[in-house]
Scaffold this motif. Structure first.
Motif, PDB file in Angstrom:
ATOM      1  N   SER A 177      12.959  -2.847  -1.090  1.00  0.00           N
ATOM      2  CA  SER A 177      12.203  -1.768  -1.747  1.00  0.00           C
ATOM      3  C   SER A 177      10.707  -1.959  -1.550  1.00  0.00           C
ATOM      4  N   PHE A 178      10.259  -3.212  -1.678  1.00  0.00           N
ATOM      5  CA  PHE A 178       8.849  -3.495  -1.463  1.00  0.00           C
ATOM      6  C   PHE A 178       8.445  -3.155  -0.033  1.00  0.00           C
ATOM      7  N   LEU A 179       9.268  -3.557   0.927  1.00  0.00           N
ATOM      8  CA  LEU A 179       9.001  -3.269   2.338  1.00  0.00           C
ATOM      9  C   LEU A 179       8.930  -1.773   2.597  1.00  0.00           C
ATOM     10  N   ALA A 180       9.797  -1.011   1.949  1.00  0.00           N
ATOM     11  CA  ALA A 180       9.784   0.444   2.127  1.00  0.00           C
ATOM     12  C   ALA A 180       8.455   1.030   1.663  1.00  0.00           C
ATOM     13  N   GLN A 239       9.192  -1.723  -7.734  1.00  0.00           N
ATOM     14  CA  GLN A 239       9.054  -2.563  -6.549  1.00  0.00           C
ATOM     15  C   GLN A 239       8.501  -1.782  -5.356  1.00  0.00           C
ATOM     16  N   GLU A 240       8.996  -0.561  -5.156  1.00  0.00           N
ATOM     17  CA  GLU A 240       8.512   0.234  -4.026  1.00  0.00           C
ATOM     18  C   GLU A 240       7.046   0.609  -4.219  1.00  0.00           C
ATOM     19  N   GLU A 241       6.677   0.935  -5.452  1.00  0.00           N
ATOM     20  CA  GLU A 241       5.283   1.283  -5.734  1.00  0.00           C
ATOM     21  C   GLU A 241       4.376   0.071  -5.529  1.00  0.00           C
ATOM     22  N   LYS A 242       4.878  -1.125  -5.800  1.00  0.00           N
ATOM     23  CA  LYS A 242       4.103  -2.335  -5.511  1.00  0.00           C
ATOM     24  C   LYS A 242       3.722  -2.380  -4.031  1.00  0.00           C
ATOM     25  N   GLY A 243       4.698  -2.094  -3.178  1.00  0.00           N
ATOM     26  CA  GLY A 243       4.430  -2.107  -1.747  1.00  0.00           C
ATOM     27  C   GLY A 243       3.410  -1.056  -1.354  1.00  0.00           C
ATOM     28  N   ARG A 244       3.563   0.144  -1.904  1.00  0.00           N
ATOM     29  CA  ARG A 244       2.614   1.221  -1.587  1.00  0.00           C
ATOM     30  C   ARG A 244       1.210   0.850  -2.015  1.00  0.00           C
ATOM     31  N   ARG A 245       1.076   0.321  -3.239  1.00  0.00           N
ATOM     32  CA  ARG A 245      -0.242   0.006  -3.773  1.00  0.00           C
ATOM     33  C   ARG A 245      -0.868  -1.166  -3.029  1.00  0.00           C
ATOM     34  N   ALA A 246      -0.060  -2.165  -2.667  1.00  0.00           N
ATOM     35  CA  ALA A 246      -0.596  -3.315  -1.922  1.00  0.00           C
ATOM     36  C   ALA A 246      -1.155  -2.846  -0.584  1.00  0.00           C
TER      37      ALA A 246
END
Length: 362
Positions: A91-94, A322-329
């Motif tokens: 999810s993070f990778l996505a 988790q996905e939003e973490k990836g987007r924000r990072a």
């Protein structure tokens, strides 16, 4: 007259520009900045390039000229294959991939798996053609992290480690989130609690965690989630030293299965297993079913992350974005603060009370 067998010289940016009677910049823009050309002109350049077998501007030459690699490096704490098996990591990778796509950037995965030394780490990180790094849940003593810091390029950390000088951070309040889980279980009457956690250090460890090991783990997230349980115990006049903690080096459902067995063997009075991830919790749930243990009648089991399989099982868990973490990072890395001051973004979590927690029967 016989046809010449001399191979035709491969077209270059310069020869293509001369053939079309346009500037080299125009040819380059057809690939790199299409908005600078009319649709007709760009089509004419691309058709001529196709006809002459011109592959486009050399990305290596372009990176040397612009001093930009056009890619983001993702430093992972696990082996590369883990990123495509673990649902939270996926999810993070996505989310991170989405940010890279929006910015027209590539993504280079750099696994900082266990067992690597400083020499290996330095070689891999120094050779990575990236403009910045997203550091995803890496131990504070990882040699890959040390090599990344020596690059002196932009860094955004997700989850851990905290307090890296000059690095922005995207995360959650792990301690407060797990405190809510433990408060909820204690409110249901549970007094004997066990914790199943991922590894607390880069060294190989599978078993009961000592008080000494709990004092200095190198994985901030695991430490904070355990401390959240201890905070709830202290607030309810329970002895935090009575908490049974079982550590697993490999993060799989099989690890959760064996850890649950070890926790109950260590303390048969346990009525609630608090797992620091959904993956471990799902393994613990399988073990309980295998043993014929009624969940939640005899044993409550909780997780953390809110992955799809956990939600399908109606697992009591903490859902984190988790996905939003990836987007924000990704967004923070590619749009650094103009002030030069690192940005900290703490995202919200939600406790989901599912069917795997309840009061003890009888």
């Amino acid at each position: 007259m016989p046809r010449s067998r001399q191979p035709r010289r491969q077209a270059t940016l310069a020869s293509l520009a001369a053939e079309l009677n346009v500037s080299r910049t125009t040819v380059s823009n057809a690939y790199n900045r299409p908005d600078q050309l009319s649709v007709e002109l760009r089509d004419r350049v691309l058709q001529a390039a196709k006809r002459r077998g011109y592959p486009g501007p050399d990305p290596v030459a372009r990176s040397l000229r612009t001093r930009k690699a056009g890619a983001v490096g993702l430093l992972l704490t696990e082996a590369l294959s883990y990123s495509f098996r673990d649902p939270a990591a996926m999810s993070f990778l996505a989310g991170l991939s989405e940010s890279c796509e929006d910015a027209g950037q590539g993504l280079l995965l750099i696994p900082a798996g266990p067992g690597r030394d400083e020499v290996d780490a330095a070689a891999v990180v120094q050779q990575a053609g990236v403009d910045g790094f997203v550091v995803y849940s890496v131990a504070d003593d990882d040699p890959y992290l040390a090599a990344v810091l020596e690059r002196h390029i932009p860094i955004v950390v997700c989850d851990q480690p905290r307090e890296i000088p000059g690095a922005s951070l995207v995360g959650i309040d792990d301690r407060a989130a797990m405190r809510k889980v433990a408060d909820y279980l204690i409110g249901l009457g549970h007094r004997d609690i066990g914790v199943l956690c991922m590894r607390l250090g880069r060294d190989r460890m599978d078993g009961v965690v000592s008080q000494e090991r709990l004092k200095s783990p190198h994985f901030h997230v695991q430490r904070e989630r355990i401390e959240g349980v201890r905070d709830a115990m202290v607030a309810s006049d329970m002895d935090p030293l009575s908490l049974t903690v079982i550590e697993r080096y490999v993060h799989t459902s099989q690890s959760g299965h064996s850890a649950a067995a070890e926790a109950l063997a260590t303390n048969p009075e346990i009525t609630a297993l608090v797992c620091t991830t959904d993956v471990l919790a799902l393994g613990a749930l399988d073990w309980a079913r295998w043993q014929g243990i009624d969940v939640p009648g005899q044993l409550s089991i909780t997780g953390f992350d809110g992955v799809d399989e956990a939600l399908r099982e109606s697992l009591t868990t903490v859902r984190q974005p988790q996905e939003e973490k990836g987007r924000r990072a990704g967004a923070l890395l590619m749009s650094p603060s103009g002030s030069g001051v690192p940005i900290v973004e703490m995202l919200d979590t939600e406790l989901l009370a599912g069917r795997t927690s309840g009061r003890i029967k009888g």
